[in-house]
Design an enzyme around this catalytic site. Structure first.
Site, PDB file in Angstrom:
ATOM      1  N   PHE A   1       5.554   1.240   6.720  1.00 58.81           N
ATOM      2  CA  PHE A   1       6.298  -0.486   6.371  1.00 58.81           C
ATOM      3  C   PHE A   1       7.405  -0.395   4.905  1.00 58.81           C
ATOM      4  O   PHE A   1       8.126  -1.295   5.166  1.00 58.81           O
ATOM      5  CB  PHE A   1       6.338  -1.576   6.885  1.00 58.81           C
ATOM      6  CG  PHE A   1       5.545  -1.561   8.515  1.00 58.81           C
ATOM      7  CD1 PHE A   1       6.889  -1.996   9.490  1.00 58.81           C
ATOM      8  CD2 PHE A   1       4.516  -1.584   9.000  1.00 58.81           C
ATOM      9  CE1 PHE A   1       6.124  -1.061  10.305  1.00 58.81           C
ATOM     10  CE2 PHE A   1       3.929  -0.829  10.000  1.00 58.81           C
ATOM     11  CZ  PHE A   1       5.261  -1.376  10.891  1.00 58.81           C
ATOM     12  N   CYS A   2       5.897  -0.198   4.142  1.00 53.51           N
ATOM     13  CA  CYS A   2       6.166  -0.596   3.181  1.00 53.51           C
ATOM     14  C   CYS A   2       6.992   1.058   2.111  1.00 53.51           C
ATOM     15  O   CYS A   2       8.182   0.587   0.853  1.00 53.51           O
ATOM     16  CB  CYS A   2       4.492   0.006   1.933  1.00 53.51           C
ATOM     17  SG  CYS A   2       3.558  -0.943   1.820  1.00 53.51           S
TER      18      CYS A   2
ATOM     19  N   TYR B   1       1.088  -1.181  -0.113  1.00 51.04           N
ATOM     20  CA  TYR B   1      -0.072   0.373  -0.408  1.00 51.04           C
ATOM     21  C   TYR B   1       1.219   1.133  -0.055  1.00 51.04           C
ATOM     22  O   TYR B   1       1.987   1.075   0.985  1.00 51.04           O
ATOM     23  CB  TYR B   1      -1.087   0.010   1.176  1.00 51.04           C
ATOM     24  CG  TYR B   1      -1.793  -1.418   1.188  1.00 51.04           C
ATOM     25  CD1 TYR B   1      -2.222  -1.966   0.382  1.00 51.04           C
ATOM     26  CD2 TYR B   1      -1.689  -1.578   3.317  1.00 51.04           C
ATOM     27  CE1 TYR B   1      -3.145  -3.312   1.218  1.00 51.04           C
ATOM     28  CE2 TYR B   1      -2.746  -2.534   3.037  1.00 51.04           C
ATOM     29  CZ  TYR B   1      -3.241  -3.268   2.744  1.00 51.04           C
ATOM     30  OH  TYR B   1      -3.751  -4.750   2.516  1.00 51.04           O
TER      31      TYR B   1
ATOM     32  N   CYS C   1       1.100   2.681   3.491  1.00 55.47           N
ATOM     33  CA  CYS C   1       2.060   2.395   4.661  1.00 55.47           C
ATOM     34  C   CYS C   1       2.961   2.719   4.650  1.00 55.47           C
ATOM     35  O   CYS C   1       4.249   2.924   3.976  1.00 55.47           O
ATOM     36  CB  CYS C   1       1.590   0.400   4.061  1.00 55.47           C
ATOM     37  SG  CYS C   1       3.170  -0.463   5.075  1.00 55.47           S
TER      38      CYS C   1
END
Length: 282
Positions: free
Chosen positions: A19-20, A14, A17
């Site tokens: 973490f992404c 995403y 996001c």
């Protein structure tokens, strides 16, 4: 000098996001080309091939296809692969075994062993970390990003109904939604996340004004970098620098980001990070 020419990467994500964003920052800095598959956060059909149902997921092919899960594992494994000439990527990934644990809420989750370690031999370790303290510091702050900094993002970007709506407007614009789905996601999601952010605030024992926690965390980071280093990694960012920047940049364009820039000392470091990441992307 990197063994990256034969490395084919596909990132399932995403866009908004944290973490992404951390993984994208790492890949961009190292100039590694990769394809992006934007995952629909409601249906998630793009990752139906995976029993692991979170993002990011990185599919890496260095001769044989391999699935890497968890942002910190992805970063540690790929960084090890770039430095070490000894091991295959498959062997490196085996050094980060998934372990099933149960949270305080009784939910089963996977945790990954060794995820902040680079799996290097003694000679490689000394080249990357001339003294032990450099490695310890990097690992400490990478863990801090996952354990603390990332949990300050949602309570700040969904702090008020107005901010929640602005955040979901951004999420829908940047994400993968159908027209009707996007409409409902924007308005229903904004309301839901406004209330979820209040629960997160309580769970993580945040102050009434969650901005203060964000300001304190960011200034703590700036203090750790210090006045005599461009980055925690010295003249170039290390994995901790990349993690902090990756998480913070998901707030760009939102009120929380603008407030952070005004009320903390992060701006000079952040601008230096922007410059080096852009050079890597070229």
């Amino acid at each position: 000098q990197l063994p990256a020419g034969n490395l084919q990467l596909t990132l399932y994500q995403y866009k908004t996001c944290p973490f992404c964003s951390k993984v994208r920052t790492f890949l961009d800095y190292h100039g590694l080309p990769y394809e992006i598959v934007e995952v629909n956060p409601i249906m998630r059909k793009e990752i139906k091939f995976s029993s692991y149902r979170k993002v990011p997921i990185l599919l890496a092919n260095a001769g044989s296809p391999l699935q890497l899960n968890d942002s910190s594992v992805i970063i540690s494994a790929i960084k090890t692969y770039l430095i070490s000439k000894r091991n295959s990527l498959e062997e490196i990934v085996s050094f980060y075994p998934p372990m099933k644990t149960v949270t305080e809420q009784g939910k089963e989750v996977f945790e990954y062993g060794n995820k902040y370690w680079l799996m290097l031999d003694e000679k490689e370790t000394k080249r990357v970390y001339p003294v032990k303290e450099v490695r310890v510091e990097e690992m400490k702050w990478r863990k801090w990003v996952d354990d603390w900094l990332v949990h300050l993002i949602s309570p700040n970007v969904y702090r008020t109904p107005r901010e929640a709506l602005a955040s979901f407007d951004y999420i829908v614009r940047e994400g993968k939604f159908g027209t009707v789905e996007g409409f409902f996601a924007k308005y229903m999601g904004a309301v839901a996340m406004f209330f979820v952010s209040k629960r997160l605030k309580k769970r993580h024992h945040l102050q009434d004004n969650v901005r203060e926690d964000l300001y304190e965390a960011v200034n703590e980071w700036v203090k750790a970098v210090g006045k005599h280093r461009l980055f925690m990694g010295g003249n170039q960012p290390n994995l901790a620098d990349l993690a902090v920047y990756g998480v913070l940049r998901v707030m760009e364009g939102l009120e929380a980001f603008d407030d952070m820039m005004v009320h903390t000392k992060i701006q000079p470091w952040y601008q230096r990070m922007e410059e080096v990441i852009q050079k890597g992307e070229v």
